[in-house]
Motif scaffolding. Structure first.
Motif, PDB file in Angstrom:
ATOM      1  N   LEU A 118      15.807  -4.949  22.180  1.00  0.00           N
ATOM      2  CA  LEU A 118      14.454  -5.106  22.236  1.00  0.00           C
ATOM      3  C   LEU A 118      13.770  -3.859  21.183  1.00  0.00           C
ATOM      4  O   LEU A 118      13.847  -2.680  21.694  1.00  0.00           O
ATOM      5  CB  LEU A 118      13.811  -4.853  23.690  1.00  0.00           C
ATOM      6  N   TRP A 119      13.261  -4.403  20.216  1.00  0.00           N
ATOM      7  CA  TRP A 119      12.804  -3.305  19.263  1.00  0.00           C
ATOM      8  C   TRP A 119      11.132  -3.318  19.432  1.00  0.00           C
ATOM      9  O   TRP A 119      10.444  -4.009  19.227  1.00  0.00           O
ATOM     10  CB  TRP A 119      13.188  -3.773  17.717  1.00  0.00           C
ATOM     11  N   PHE A 120      11.057  -1.931  19.667  1.00  0.00           N
ATOM     12  CA  PHE A 120       9.565  -1.402  19.491  1.00  0.00           C
ATOM     13  C   PHE A 120       8.747  -1.938  18.415  1.00  0.00           C
ATOM     14  O   PHE A 120       7.702  -2.406  18.480  1.00  0.00           O
ATOM     15  CB  PHE A 120       9.515  -0.173  20.181  1.00  0.00           C
ATOM     16  N   PHE A 121       9.443  -1.570  17.206  1.00  0.00           N
ATOM     17  CA  PHE A 121       8.739  -1.797  15.977  1.00  0.00           C
ATOM     18  C   PHE A 121       9.812  -1.633  14.884  1.00  0.00           C
ATOM     19  O   PHE A 121      11.039  -1.058  15.230  1.00  0.00           O
ATOM     20  CB  PHE A 121       7.799  -0.753  15.643  1.00  0.00           C
ATOM     21  N   MET A 122       9.435  -2.158  13.735  1.00  0.00           N
ATOM     22  CA  MET A 122      10.295  -2.171  12.498  1.00  0.00           C
ATOM     23  C   MET A 122       9.275  -1.905  11.581  1.00  0.00           C
ATOM     24  O   MET A 122       8.218  -2.612  11.619  1.00  0.00           O
ATOM     25  CB  MET A 122      11.347  -3.234  12.397  1.00  0.00           C
ATOM     26  N   GLN A 123       9.597  -1.145  10.546  1.00  0.00           N
ATOM     27  CA  GLN A 123       8.822  -0.954   9.266  1.00  0.00           C
ATOM     28  C   GLN A 123       9.598  -1.132   7.893  1.00  0.00           C
ATOM     29  O   GLN A 123      10.720  -0.816   7.923  1.00  0.00           O
ATOM     30  CB  GLN A 123       8.049   0.553   9.310  1.00  0.00           C
ATOM     31  N   ARG A 124       8.811  -1.719   7.176  1.00  0.00           N
ATOM     32  CA  ARG A 124       9.375  -1.955   5.804  1.00  0.00           C
ATOM     33  C   ARG A 124       8.512  -1.198   4.603  1.00  0.00           C
ATOM     34  O   ARG A 124       7.262  -1.433   4.416  1.00  0.00           O
ATOM     35  CB  ARG A 124       9.409  -3.327   5.438  1.00  0.00           C
ATOM     36  N   ASN A 126       7.944  -0.279   0.995  1.00  0.00           N
ATOM     37  CA  ASN A 126       8.195  -0.460  -0.515  1.00  0.00           C
ATOM     38  C   ASN A 126       9.025   0.691  -1.498  1.00  0.00           C
ATOM     39  O   ASN A 126       8.529   1.813  -1.454  1.00  0.00           O
ATOM     40  CB  ASN A 126       6.871  -0.985  -1.085  1.00  0.00           C
ATOM     41  N   LEU A 127      10.028   0.092  -1.997  1.00  0.00           N
ATOM     42  CA  LEU A 127      10.768   1.129  -2.935  1.00  0.00           C
ATOM     43  C   LEU A 127      10.470   0.699  -4.280  1.00  0.00           C
ATOM     44  O   LEU A 127      10.202   1.488  -5.450  1.00  0.00           O
ATOM     45  CB  LEU A 127      12.126   1.295  -2.767  1.00  0.00           C
ATOM     46  N   VAL A 128      10.952  -0.750  -4.719  1.00  0.00           N
ATOM     47  CA  VAL A 128      10.965  -1.065  -5.917  1.00  0.00           C
ATOM     48  C   VAL A 128       9.962  -2.646  -5.922  1.00  0.00           C
ATOM     49  O   VAL A 128      10.924  -3.640  -5.720  1.00  0.00           O
ATOM     50  CB  VAL A 128      12.195  -1.356  -6.628  1.00  0.00           C
ATOM     51  N   LYS A 129       8.979  -2.662  -6.332  1.00  0.00           N
ATOM     52  CA  LYS A 129       8.133  -3.874  -6.541  1.00  0.00           C
ATOM     53  C   LYS A 129       8.287  -4.668  -5.096  1.00  0.00           C
ATOM     54  O   LYS A 129       8.346  -5.909  -5.465  1.00  0.00           O
ATOM     55  CB  LYS A 129       8.672  -4.496  -7.796  1.00  0.00           C
ATOM     56  N   HIS A 130       8.496  -4.389  -4.188  1.00  0.00           N
ATOM     57  CA  HIS A 130       8.333  -5.125  -2.790  1.00  0.00           C
ATOM     58  C   HIS A 130       9.720  -5.918  -2.789  1.00  0.00           C
ATOM     59  O   HIS A 130       9.779  -6.655  -1.915  1.00  0.00           O
ATOM     60  CB  HIS A 130       7.321  -5.873  -2.784  1.00  0.00           C
ATOM     61  N   VAL A 131      10.528  -5.809  -3.838  1.00  0.00           N
ATOM     62  CA  VAL A 131      11.807  -6.576  -3.584  1.00  0.00           C
ATOM     63  C   VAL A 131      12.848  -5.543  -2.910  1.00  0.00           C
ATOM     64  O   VAL A 131      13.631  -6.099  -2.367  1.00  0.00           O
ATOM     65  CB  VAL A 131      12.354  -6.920  -5.030  1.00  0.00           C
ATOM     66  N   VAL A 132      12.844  -4.491  -3.386  1.00  0.00           N
ATOM     67  CA  VAL A 132      13.798  -3.276  -2.642  1.00  0.00           C
ATOM     68  C   VAL A 132      12.936  -2.443  -1.854  1.00  0.00           C
ATOM     69  O   VAL A 132      11.992  -1.760  -2.156  1.00  0.00           O
ATOM     70  CB  VAL A 132      14.576  -2.435  -3.654  1.00  0.00           C
ATOM     71  N   ASN A 133      13.392  -2.532  -0.402  1.00  0.00           N
ATOM     72  CA  ASN A 133      12.601  -1.936   0.614  1.00  0.00           C
ATOM     73  C   ASN A 133      13.667  -1.011   1.173  1.00  0.00           C
ATOM     74  O   ASN A 133      14.688  -1.218   1.608  1.00  0.00           O
ATOM     75  CB  ASN A 133      11.900  -2.833   1.507  1.00  0.00           C
ATOM     76  N   LEU A 134      12.878   0.153   2.304  1.00  0.00           N
ATOM     77  CA  LEU A 134      13.509   0.819   3.216  1.00  0.00           C
ATOM     78  C   LEU A 134      13.210   0.309   4.273  1.00  0.00           C
ATOM     79  O   LEU A 134      11.992   0.188   4.709  1.00  0.00           O
ATOM     80  CB  LEU A 134      13.209   2.224   3.144  1.00  0.00           C
ATOM     81  N   LYS A 135      13.822  -0.037   5.344  1.00  0.00           N
ATOM     82  CA  LYS A 135      13.535  -0.676   6.720  1.00  0.00           C
ATOM     83  C   LYS A 135      14.090   0.363   7.696  1.00  0.00           C
ATOM     84  O   LYS A 135      15.418   0.438   7.642  1.00  0.00           O
ATOM     85  CB  LYS A 135      14.044  -2.207   6.758  1.00  0.00           C
ATOM     86  N   TYR A 136      13.228   0.490   8.806  1.00  0.00           N
ATOM     87  CA  TYR A 136      13.690   1.127   9.762  1.00  0.00           C
ATOM     88  C   TYR A 136      12.878   0.881  11.111  1.00  0.00           C
ATOM     89  O   TYR A 136      11.859   0.375  10.987  1.00  0.00           O
ATOM     90  CB  TYR A 136      13.525   2.740   9.319  1.00  0.00           C
ATOM     91  N   GLY A 137      13.297   1.357  12.256  1.00  0.00           N
ATOM     92  CA  GLY A 137      12.620   1.052  13.418  1.00  0.00           C
ATOM     93  C   GLY A 137      13.198   2.097  14.769  1.00  0.00           C
ATOM     94  O   GLY A 137      13.837   3.027  14.716  1.00  0.00           O
ATOM     95  N   LEU A 138      12.814   1.464  15.805  1.00  0.00           N
ATOM     96  CA  LEU A 138      13.297   2.133  17.268  1.00  0.00           C
ATOM     97  C   LEU A 138      13.329   1.030  18.062  1.00  0.00           C
ATOM     98  O   LEU A 138      12.355   0.206  18.351  1.00  0.00           O
ATOM     99  CB  LEU A 138      12.331   3.024  17.593  1.00  0.00           C
ATOM    100  N   GLY A 139      14.324   1.135  19.015  1.00  0.00           N
ATOM    101  CA  GLY A 139      14.511   0.105  20.111  1.00  0.00           C
ATOM    102  C   GLY A 139      15.479   0.348  21.062  1.00  0.00           C
ATOM    103  O   GLY A 139      16.177   1.371  20.991  1.00  0.00           O
TER     104      GLY A 139
END
Length: 277
Positions: A118-124, A126-139
């Motif tokens: 059960l993930w409370f949230f995840m965020q993405r 943008n690092l490079v033109k929305h193709v390469v992203n950092l994704k993280y969250g908490l759950g």
């Protein structure tokens, strides 16, 4: 209904005629939206010119890309298991397991050993033109290991795994281990203009064990023992996900043993992810 449609159609023709007759502008652009369809007509504004361009698109197929996107309330449903590398002869010599306890007794019921996250949230991000992203969250990671041998029992203070014939006819015998977890992944989104696109993510997660318990159900009676059972308080895992349009898959594999001593089992999970991105 027909009269209303005719009136709308006539109004549209009149507006287009007015736009064509206005020679004070170099270019006229008319936009019509019908449901999810967008029709754009461009002309040079001259009265008898045939230089017109008509573009038809579906705006549901694209969306505005934001540098930080947030997804709330994600649910994972899958299977839980572990890679058992325990030296049971040594575990018996150390007194952590009783004679007769081996890898056969720790076999799991695959269909019933489930993982729910059960993930409370995840965020993405943008690092490079929305193709390469950092994704993280908490759950929360909720793991349920159902033993195939219903006699497996964890004695407490000190922890010792024995075979207890009282539970041989149990309807349920499971070890539940739950973690508060932070995932961190590098995300590759091959279709940045779509919400349900195609891509994959890979990274690691850090989880803190906040609950562990053995639950046994027999003849309508429920026995529940809360203890740490010498489980490691922290769990680091390799994690990944695959986005196949509306279908999203996830998986994880622990870097190390889930026990502080006695057993050597590395947990892993895989299943379906119900997520917006």
């Amino acid at each position: 209904m027909k009269q209303a449609l005719l009136a709308i159609f006539a109004t549209g023709i009149a507006m287009c005629t007015y736009a064509q007759n206005d020679s004070t502008q170099k270019e006229k652009v008319d936009t019509i939206k019908i449901g999810g369809m967008v029709i754009i007509k461009k002309s040079d504004g001259k009265e008898h010119s045939s230089d017109k361009t008509i573009t038809i698109s579906n705006h549901h197929h694209s969306r505005k890309n934001e540098n930080i996107s947030t997804n709330w309330g994600i649910i994972d449903i899958g299977f839980a298991n572990y890679n058992d590398k325990t030296n049971y002869a040594q575990a018996q010599a150390d007194g952590f397991v009783a004679p007769g306890v081996g890898d056969d007794q720790f076999d799991l019921r695959t269909g019933k050993s489930v993982n729910v996250n059960l993930w409370f949230f995840m965020q993405r991000f943008n690092l490079v033109k929305h193709v390469v992203n950092l994704k993280y969250g908490l759950g929360l990671e909720l793991n349920n290991y159902h033993f195939d041998d219903q006699r497996v029992y964890f004695q407490e203070n000190p922890t010792k795994v024995v075979l207890d014939d009282r539970w041989k006819d149990a309807n349920k015998n499971k070890l539940a281990v739950d973690y508060l977890t932070v995932p961190l992944m590098l995300n590759f989104n091959f279709t940045p203009g779509r919400e349900s696109g195609f891509g994959f993510s890979a990274g690691i997660s850090a989880g803190y064990r906040y609950s562990a318990r053995q639950k046994i159900k027999i003849d309508g009676e429920r026995i529940k023992n809360h203890d740490d059972f010498n489980l490691e308080p922290w769990k680091l895992s390799y994690i990944g996900e695959v986005n196949l349009g509306p279908v999203k898959l996830y998986g994880s594999y622990a870097l190390d043993n889930m026990w502080e001593k006695g057993l050597n089992q590395r947990p892993y999970n895989f299943g379906l992810r119900f997520s917006r991105f």
